[in-house]
Design an enzyme around this catalytic site. Structure first.
Site, PDB file in Angstrom:
ATOM      1  N   SER A 219      -4.063  -1.859  -0.386  1.00 32.51           N
ATOM      2  CA  SER A 219      -3.135  -2.221   0.675  1.00 32.51           C
ATOM      3  C   SER A 219      -3.455  -1.409   1.940  1.00 32.51           C
ATOM      4  O   SER A 219      -4.563  -1.498   2.451  1.00 32.51           O
ATOM      5  CB  SER A 219      -1.696  -2.013   0.199  1.00 32.51           C
ATOM      6  OG  SER A 219      -0.780  -2.626   1.066  1.00 32.51           O
TER       7      SER A 219
ATOM      8  N   ASP B 149      -1.174 -12.864  -4.027  1.00 33.04           N
ATOM      9  CA  ASP B 149      -0.639 -11.797  -3.168  1.00 33.04           C
ATOM     10  C   ASP B 149       0.047 -12.412  -1.951  1.00 33.04           C
ATOM     11  O   ASP B 149      -0.576 -13.107  -1.161  1.00 33.04           O
ATOM     12  CB  ASP B 149      -1.786 -10.884  -2.726  1.00 33.04           C
ATOM     13  CG  ASP B 149      -1.313  -9.619  -2.008  1.00 33.04           C
ATOM     14  OD1 ASP B 149      -0.125  -9.553  -1.632  1.00 33.04           O
ATOM     15  OD2 ASP B 149      -2.139  -8.710  -1.821  1.00 33.04           O
TER      16      ASP B 149
ATOM     17  N   HIS C 103       0.137  -8.496  -5.397  1.00 37.02           N
ATOM     18  CA  HIS C 103      -0.339  -7.418  -4.523  1.00 37.02           C
ATOM     19  C   HIS C 103      -0.730  -6.153  -5.286  1.00 37.02           C
ATOM     20  O   HIS C 103      -1.712  -5.492  -4.946  1.00 37.02           O
ATOM     21  CB  HIS C 103       0.743  -7.094  -3.490  1.00 37.02           C
ATOM     22  CG  HIS C 103       0.295  -6.133  -2.431  1.00 37.02           C
ATOM     23  ND1 HIS C 103      -0.800  -6.361  -1.626  1.00 37.02           N
ATOM     24  CD2 HIS C 103       0.787  -4.927  -2.039  1.00 37.02           C
ATOM     25  CE1 HIS C 103      -0.963  -5.355  -0.791  1.00 37.02           C
ATOM     26  NE2 HIS C 103      -0.021  -4.468  -1.024  1.00 37.02           N
TER      27      HIS C 103
END
Length: 730
Positions: free
Chosen positions: A585, A673, A705
């Site tokens: 991320s 995601d 995610h």
């Protein structure tokens, strides 16, 4: 001299992973009622719930274990397990009644695709009632998440309160032959004549949801089950513009208190976002009137009623700013209707003082027996500690400061008996109990272990405090420092041959704490050192640190990580020619920045669902506000593309530095995601391929995610270590 040989054979790494991944994780605990024996001794049962990876079934299994705690009122006399662990299948939620004589369980049953939900009521050694919620069709699926979900007993123990998806009207094609009514007009055919009649043309109507990990959860409703009659009521009176959750029964069972999140003009992703506009409400069961109990321009979460049913404590945050911030602890008096801020935002930590509240939820059980103090855990720099707050005085007292430097998590407190988890980077979670001492003596807690874990040998760790150089100081927030957790093999044959994996966290407003983490421990056992960097902007270091980062992503955070890497390499004398990056991320965002801005430092890079181009992510993510705020601008729901804003987003993105990249990159993407859509990683993949940079892409079709499914997590770990070993050299 030959370089240190890493444990790099896939079979060896897989065997190591299989062993370490068996360490279970605590997920919940509750305390049973107090029992007095015929000899005068007193004891309570502790019911604990755990999860564990099962690599044979490729799933996370859940199991429970009971313990007995004998005590004399203010200290533990004896504690130990009561039997072995038992796997719990299909349990989504469970809650004991206030008296402890009954237990409610929300369970799913049936084959995949045909699963039904049942609400069960257990008493002693039998199942008293079982309700097929799916067959009753009063609502959609029940919410079991920790954002909206709840399962709350009425004080009278006659009703159960829960949150479920609003029942959607049936829809069918205009050409559904059996539904045509040739005697009706066009208008009559387009409208339902009765509640259950299908609406024509709405088959493909779009229903919003609350984003990542909240698929098909968009319109929650409050539901009440009458246990005796089996009747289910969907509560009315909740404002149309609000999604209710985290509900509980008001004093005297006169109504329901809940947190309500605004979903107009549209919903944004709510997972890991404590900044979504929300407020505290009370809905009266008799008249259906709904009353606002808090400021409705901020964000609130986890309201908790005191044992004397006089006060409600909750967390409060600013709305539509960075997703995670330093919060306020607020207290609402049920009878005077006065709200006070008990603990305020802490701009900056002074010395060893309290640095603020950063947890996103309070434990369900957090009140002391006298309804005066609240206990919770929160990050404090790179640790997580327990604290007690006197709600009358506003004083915050640490319960676990000092000691070995590990991290704590409060599972519950009931009648001053606390159940907590303790772990360190080389010690898997331990289960502990202890009594909350009287006010003023909080630091004298005596902790007793219910379940002790064995330390993982040959791993050592430390916290490094880092002060950025003068030229990297923030103009407005001067003097901020940051930290990194260094985990390394204890006694390597030659430290100068130890390779290092640098791990910046995601968020960016989150943090690493000194708790058990499988991935760094695995890397360490394989011969790597792991550097976990809490750059400026991380939670736990004061509000100033958080506010220093928006507008400076891609520069301040990147420089902080690079500074930490250079300092540790210099001090520890690790192999500077074998440094890798591993981030997900925003940690992936930073990793891709680092190989572009400092291409000579890193020999391998592994990224999971990385942010690559903030501008192109804006229109597809469930958190468009993140793109705007972290780029340094104010977000509003009606904002349209602006060339200046998008130019800034692009300038702060890793894609800008692609021409300088030469580090081999492994991309791992979840196709489902919603937070950082996988097209972000694809954009980087194509840019690297076009420039002949070694790149490999793993696309996990059903993963989200976090890439946390057991099959995905295990596969991604193996691929990551093979990639790093290959490109760093053995």
């Amino acid at each position: 001299m030959e370089r240190q040989v890493l444990l790099s054979e896939p079979e060896e790494a897989a065997a190591l992973y299989r062993g370490l991944s068996r360490q279970p994780a605590l997920s919940a605990a509750c305390l049973g009622p107090e029992v007095t024996t015929q000899y005068g001794g007193r004891y309570r049962t502790v019911h604990t719930e755990w999860t564990q990876r099962d690599l044979e079934r490729m799933e996370n299994i859940r199991f429970c274990r009971q313990y007995l705690v004998f005590h004399d009122g203010d200290s533990v006399v004896f504690a130990g397990p009561a039997g072995n662990s038992v796997e719990t299948r299909g349990e989504l939620l469970s809650r004991e009644s206030p008296s402890g004589t009954m237990k409610a369980v929300l369970r799913k049953a049936g084959s995949t695709g045909e699963e039904k939900q049942f609400l069960e009521v257990w008493e002693k050694n039998r199942k008293l009632k079982s309700f097929n919620l799916s067959a009753l069709e009063k609502h959609g699926p029940v919410y079991e998440d920790d954002c909206f979900g709840c399962l709350s007993w009425s004080h009278s123990e006659t009703h159960l309160l829960y949150v479920a998806e609003k029942k959607r009207p049936k829809a069918e094609s205009f050409f559904q032959t059996k539904a045509l009514d040739i005697s009706g007009s066009d208008d009559e055919m387009a409208r339902p004549k009765k509640p259950d009649q299908a609406i024509k043309g709405d088959q493909f109507l779009f229903y919003e949801d609350w984003g990542e990990n909240m698929v098909s959860k968009g319109s929650p409703v409050l539901c009440v089950l009458d246990i005796e009659s089996g009747n289910i009521s969907v509560l009315e009176g909740v404002p149309e513009s609000v999604s209710p959750g985290q509900a509980f029964w008001a004093p005297g069972d006169t109504g329901v208190v809940f947190a309500g999140w605004w979903h107009e003009p549209f919903r944004l992703g709510i997972r890991f976002c404590t900044n979504r506009r929300s407020a505290l409400y009370y809905v009266d069961l008799t008249g259906g009137n709904c009353e606002l109990l808090s400021d409705d321009s901020l964000a609130v979460t986890s309201p908790r009623l005191s044992p004397d049913q006089c006060r409600i404590v909750y967390l409060q945050f600013p709305s539509l700013v960075p997703h995670q911030q330093c919060g306020q602890l607020c207290l609402y008096d049920w009878y005077t209707r006065v709200t006070v801020v008990v603990v305020d935002v802490v701009p900056r930590q002074l010395g060893e003082n309290f640095s603020g509240i950063y947890c996103s939820l309070l434990p369900l059980g957090c009140w002391s027996a006298d309804s005066q103090r609240v206990v919770f855990d929160t990050a404090q720099r790179s640790r997580q500690d327990l604290f007690a707050v006197d709600t009358q005085m506003g004083t915050v007292t640490p319960l676990t400061a000092g000691g070995s430097g590990g991290s704590w998590k409060l599972l519950t407190i009931d009648r001053d008996l606390m159940v907590a988890q303790f772990s360190t980077p080389n010690l898997p979670p331990c289960l502990k109990v202890g009594f909350l001492p009287p006010a003023g003596m909080e630091q004298e807690v005596v902790w007793v272990s219910l379940e002790e874990a064995e330390p993982i040998p040959d791993i050592s760790w430390s916290i490094r405090v880092l002060q950025p150089p003068p030229e990297q100081e923030h103009a407005q927030y001067v003097g901020l420092d940051f930290e990194a957790i260094l985990i390394q093999p204890s006694n390597p044959p030659d430290k100068t041959q130890v390779p290092m994996v640098v791990m910046p966290h995601g968020g960016p407003h989150s943090s690493f704490v000194t708790s058990w983490m499988l991935l760094p421990a695995m890397l360490c056992k394989m011969g790597f050192a792991a550097l976990l960097v809490n750059y400026r902007g991380s939670t736990g270091f004061g509000q100033d640190s958080i506010l220093s980062l928006p507008g400076n992503v891609g520069s301040q955070d990147v420089k902080d990580v690079q500074f930490a890497v250079e300092q540790v390499l210099q001090e520890e004398h690790f192999d500077a020619g074998r440094v890798a990056l591993l981030g997900g991320s925003h940690g992936g965002f930073l990793s891709c920045h680092l190989i572009g801005q400092y291409p000579e430092t890193y020999g391998a890079c592994v990224v999971r669902n990385p942010v690559i181009n903030i501008a192109s992510m804006m229109g597809s993510t469930d958190i468009p506000d993140w793109c705007v705020v972290e780029a340094g601008y104010l977000y509003s729901s009606d904002c349209l593309p602006d060339p200046n804003v998008w130019s800034e987003m692009l300038n702060k993105s890793p894609i800008k530095y692609t021409p300088q990249v030469k580090t081999p990159v492994l991309l791992m993407l979840g196709q489902e995601d919603r937070r950082v859509p996988f097209k972000q990683g694809m954009e980087y993949y194509r840019a690297l391929k076009a420039r002949n940079v070694p790149v490999r892409l793993l696309l996990y079709p059903k993963s989200t995610h976090s890439l946390s499914e057991v099959e995905v997590e295990s596969d991604s770990f193996m691929n990551a270590v093979i990639w790093m070993c290959t490109h760093l050299g053995h």
